[in-house]
Design a protein around this motif. Structure first.
Motif: not given
Length: 250
Positions: A142, A153, A155, A194-195, A198, A210, A212
């Motif tokens: 981040h 970000v 994948v 990515p999750d 977030r 964010v 991916p």
């Protein structure tokens, strides 16, 4: 039995925990850092700092995605640590590496591949632990990857592990003596990076969107296909990513 342990990278994410864990178990800890008069890249002050140490724990890192830069850094640091350790009688070199990095030894991982080669062929008896990314990886992504309000970000599938648990394993290896390549260490769950980023942003109130981004090449494929997650025989930590988020300062 207590030992004198030198920690290279002792001011970093994992290094701080190594210093704390080792000190809590009664070991005499020496931090190898420029702020302590030691330059690991050119070897300045290293012999004096290592003298009397039974073991070295190397958890150094560098902020680069350049394969050349990473190899230059890890090649210099590892060579200096091993050569100085051999000169002053260090009996155990413990190195931290990355799960799956040999499946995509490009960019940053190119330096880690060289580090492993040097350690396993070096003059000091050794132990090598590969771990997955730490929970802090989300915060690093981040902070470092930002274009205006966007945070691109990669994948990637990750199996994040607590830095504290990695440190505990490294100190246990010091106490066990030279053990060669030991089982990998990973976290208890596989997540999408990515999750993770977030969820970190939500938990900390950080702003931005964010996005991916699939990376090209074999490193991008390794990020996506789970090559950097634990395989059969790996040990699993216990702290989940949500538990780490809940423990962050308010």
């Amino acid at each position: 039995m207590t030992s004198k342990i030198a920690v290279a990278g002792g001011t970093g994410v994992v290094g701080r925990h190594v210093v704390d864990v080792a000190g809590g178990r009664g070991h005499d800890v020496v931090v190898l850092a420029r702020s302590r008069g030691v330059d690991l890249v050119d070897g300045t002050g290293l012999d004096e700092a290592l003298r009397g140490s039974e073991a070295v724990v190397d958890v150094t890192s560098v902020s680069t995605q350049s394969g050349r830069g990473s190899r230059r850094f890890f090649g210099a640091v590892t060579t200096h640590l091993l050569d100085a350790g051999a000169r002053v009688g260090v009996g155990h070199h413990v190195a931290l590496s990355i799960v799956g990095m040999d499946r995509a030894p490009d960019g940053y991982y190119a330096g880690k591949a060289l580090q492993e080669e040097l350690v396993t062929a070096g003059p000091v008896p050794w132990s090598l632990l590969r771990a997955t990314q730490f929970h802090e990886f989300a915060a690093q992504m981040h902070a470092r990857l930002q274009v205006g309000p966007l945070h691109p970000v990669p994948v990637m599938r990750s199996q994040p592990v607590a830095a504290r648990e990695v440190a505990e394993r490294l100190v246990a290896l010091v106490e066990a003596g030279p053990s060669g390549r030991v089982p990998d260490l990973a976290g208890p769950e596989v997540l999408r990076v990515p999750d993770m980023v977030r969820r970190y942003a939500r938990a900390t109130g950080a702003r931005g969107v964010v996005v991916p981004v699939p990376l090209p090449g074999r490193q991008g494929r390794a990020f996506r296909d789970g090559s950097l997650t634990a395989g059969p025989g790996a040990d699993l930590g216990t702290q989940t990513f949500d538990q780490w988020l809940a423990a962050l300062p308010g």
